[in-house]
Design an enzyme around this catalytic site. Structure first.
Site, PDB file in Angstrom:
ATOM      1  N   ARG A 123       0.599  -1.247  -0.056  1.00 31.10           N
ATOM      2  CA  ARG A 123      -0.028   0.067   0.056  1.00 31.10           C
ATOM      3  C   ARG A 123       0.783   1.199   0.222  1.00 31.10           C
ATOM      4  O   ARG A 123       0.519   2.177  -0.725  1.00 31.10           O
ATOM      5  CB  ARG A 123      -0.824   0.022   1.150  1.00 31.10           C
ATOM      6  CG  ARG A 123      -1.966   1.214   1.213  1.00 31.10           C
ATOM      7  CD  ARG A 123      -2.700   1.042   2.376  1.00 31.10           C
ATOM      8  NE  ARG A 123      -3.815   2.040   2.471  1.00 31.10           N
ATOM      9  CZ  ARG A 123      -4.864   2.273   1.773  1.00 31.10           C
ATOM     10  NH1 ARG A 123      -5.066   1.295   1.158  1.00 31.10           N
ATOM     11  NH2 ARG A 123      -5.689   3.293   2.117  1.00 31.10           N
ATOM     12  N   VAL A 174      -6.137   8.243  -2.131  1.00 28.34           N
ATOM     13  CA  VAL A 174      -6.192   6.693  -2.040  1.00 28.34           C
ATOM     14  C   VAL A 174      -6.989   6.511  -1.132  1.00 28.34           C
ATOM     15  O   VAL A 174      -6.903   7.273   0.221  1.00 28.34           O
ATOM     16  CB  VAL A 174      -4.675   6.215  -1.680  1.00 28.34           C
ATOM     17  CG1 VAL A 174      -4.643   4.801  -1.187  1.00 28.34           C
ATOM     18  CG2 VAL A 174      -3.580   6.336  -2.721  1.00 28.34           C
ATOM     19  N   SER A 175      -7.947   5.793  -1.054  1.00 28.73           N
ATOM     20  CA  SER A 175      -9.134   5.703  -0.284  1.00 28.73           C
ATOM     21  C   SER A 175      -8.588   5.058   0.843  1.00 28.73           C
ATOM     22  O   SER A 175      -7.747   4.207   0.961  1.00 28.73           O
ATOM     23  CB  SER A 175     -10.618   4.721  -0.773  1.00 28.73           C
ATOM     24  OG  SER A 175     -10.702   5.661  -2.125  1.00 28.73           O
ATOM     25  N   ALA A 176      -9.477   4.964   2.074  1.00 30.12           N
ATOM     26  CA  ALA A 176      -9.152   4.538   3.337  1.00 30.12           C
ATOM     27  C   ALA A 176      -9.159   3.037   2.969  1.00 30.12           C
ATOM     28  O   ALA A 176      -9.876   2.562   2.484  1.00 30.12           O
ATOM     29  CB  ALA A 176     -10.343   4.788   4.377  1.00 30.12           C
TER      30      ALA A 176
END
Length: 410
Positions: free
Chosen positions: A42, A76-78
């Protein structure tokens, strides 16, 4: 051991810890999504100066691009919502997936889930975003497993589809007809749908002439750009000191907003509901209930220096306008300090009536929807909208159809 190795080791440690947390919380449900989350680095897809501890928090979105006004337009989404949406899609190896909104990390996880025999197409309207996603996917080893193209996904993507799943990773006000056309007959559309200012990530499947929900997750995303963009209406209400409160309407804005001129100079009213909630307990469905049934529903924001800003910890950004007055959701201590009571505070000549209308909806939610099964959602395309709707169903008009929200009865 050099610093890069140390960072990679720390990242792997934090990623595994976060995977455990997401699994325990119920966001990760399947072995394939768990494996995908643990496999994808990530941290390779966020800005280089992002602390690992932020990157690997469950509920932290990381902004990757802002517009000229500083508003986030790509992120960048949770982590929790990324894995939840992939679970909603119910993917299997060999499936084809269209991702609308490119960031890289989500597409990489999709590639892990569908495997080498699957197909992942990631589309974004912004060439800077797609260039960044392409570069980062290549560097992380996914360049030959994800195809990234620049296009407005409001329109069909020529030469691709049908897709077993379409996952929209930007806030959508409506469902584009192209998405339904590109979706396989038994496919799943996962979309963060804005419903009168309140969003849910909803998984839809076909049911004859319309779409019905199979699951829904509380979520928030940056809004869609391009042909599918929807602009909220804003009314700025100044106070006597040059500061302002802003009301934002997703739909149903007042016909004559001038009625609210000078409203903050009036005395404040308040009405309390007798409905309480313990600290730490979610009441997100109350917001959705307001979006469905509270007349004049809108979002509220207060500048520093206003009276509302000074009492910020005692209210939430949901309001209802009633002619020349508006009320907003408030709380006060209750339950011997273990919780709070819901109520409404209001400004305007008819503030008492506005506050009472909001409190009546709080009480209705408490009686009819609280602690009951989640509501279900349906999307009815234009030309297939039913003449009558069941009791307890709210309807929200969209450009290409109608969204219905059905709260269980009985």
């Amino acid at each position: 051991m050099n610093d890069t190795t140390i960072d990679e080791a720390r990242a792997a440690e934090l990623r595994d810890k976060l995977a455990d947390e997401l699994k325990e919380a119920g966001y990760i449900k399947s072995a394939q999504v768990e494996a995908a989350f643990r496999a994808v680095p990530r941290h390779a897809f966020v800005p280089a100066d992002t602390p690992l501890e932020v990157t690997y928090q469950a509920d932290s979105a990381v902004v990757t691009k802002r517009d000229e006004y500083g508003v986030a337009i790509s992120s960048v989404s949770a982590a929790y919502i990324q894995v939840a949406m992939i679970e909603q899609a119910e993917l299997e190896p060999g499936m084809s997936v269209l991702e609308i909104g490119s960031g890289g990390v989500n597409a990489a996880m999709l590639a892990e889930v569908v495997g080498p025999d699957g197909q992942v197409l990631s589309v974004d309207i912004d060439p800077e975003v797609t260039a960044r996603a392409t570069e980062l996917l290549d560097a992380a080893g996914y360049g030959d497993r994800v195809k990234v193209i620049t296009a407005d996904a409001e329109h069909e993507i020529a030469g691709f589809g049908p897709f077993n799943a379409i996952i929209v990773t930007v806030g959508a006000w409506d469902l584009a007809p192209a998405w339904r056309r590109q979706l396989a007959p038994d496919g799943t559309l996962v979309v963060p749908l804005r419903m009168n200012g309140v969003s849910r990530s909803i998984a839809f499947r076909r049911a004859n002439d319309h779409l019905t929900s199979t699951s829904a997750v509380v979520a928030g995303f940056v809004p869609m750009q391009g042909a599918g963009q929807h602009i909220e209406r804003e009314f700025r209400l100044p106070d006597a000191h040059g500061h302002a409160v802003t009301l934002r309407f997703d739909s149903g804005a007042p016909d004559d907003p001038s009625l609210l001129n000078g409203v903050l100079a009036s005395d404040r009213s308040e009405v309390w509901s007798g409905v309480t909630v313990k600290h730490g307990v979610s009441f997100a469905d109350l917001h959705l209930w307001f979006a469905c049934f509270l007349p004049g529903f809108c979002k509220l924001a207060a500048e520093e220096g206003t009276d509302l800003a000074q009492e910020r910890k005692t209210w939430f950004p949901f309001a209802g306008v009633r002619g020349d007055s508006f009320a907003y959701l408030s709380v006060r201590p209750a339950m011997d300090g273990a919780g709070a009571e819901f109520g409404a505070r209001a400004y305007g000549p008819h503030g008492q009536e506005a506050a009472t209308a909001m409190v009546e909806q709080i009480q209705a939610w408490d009686k009819q929807a609280r602690n009951r099964p989640e509501p279900t959602f349906a999307y009815w395309p234009t030309g297939h909208i039913p003449a009558d709707l069941p009791e307890g169903t709210a309807a929200l008009n969209k450009t290409h159809g109608l969204v219905t929200i059905s709260w269980p009865t009985g």
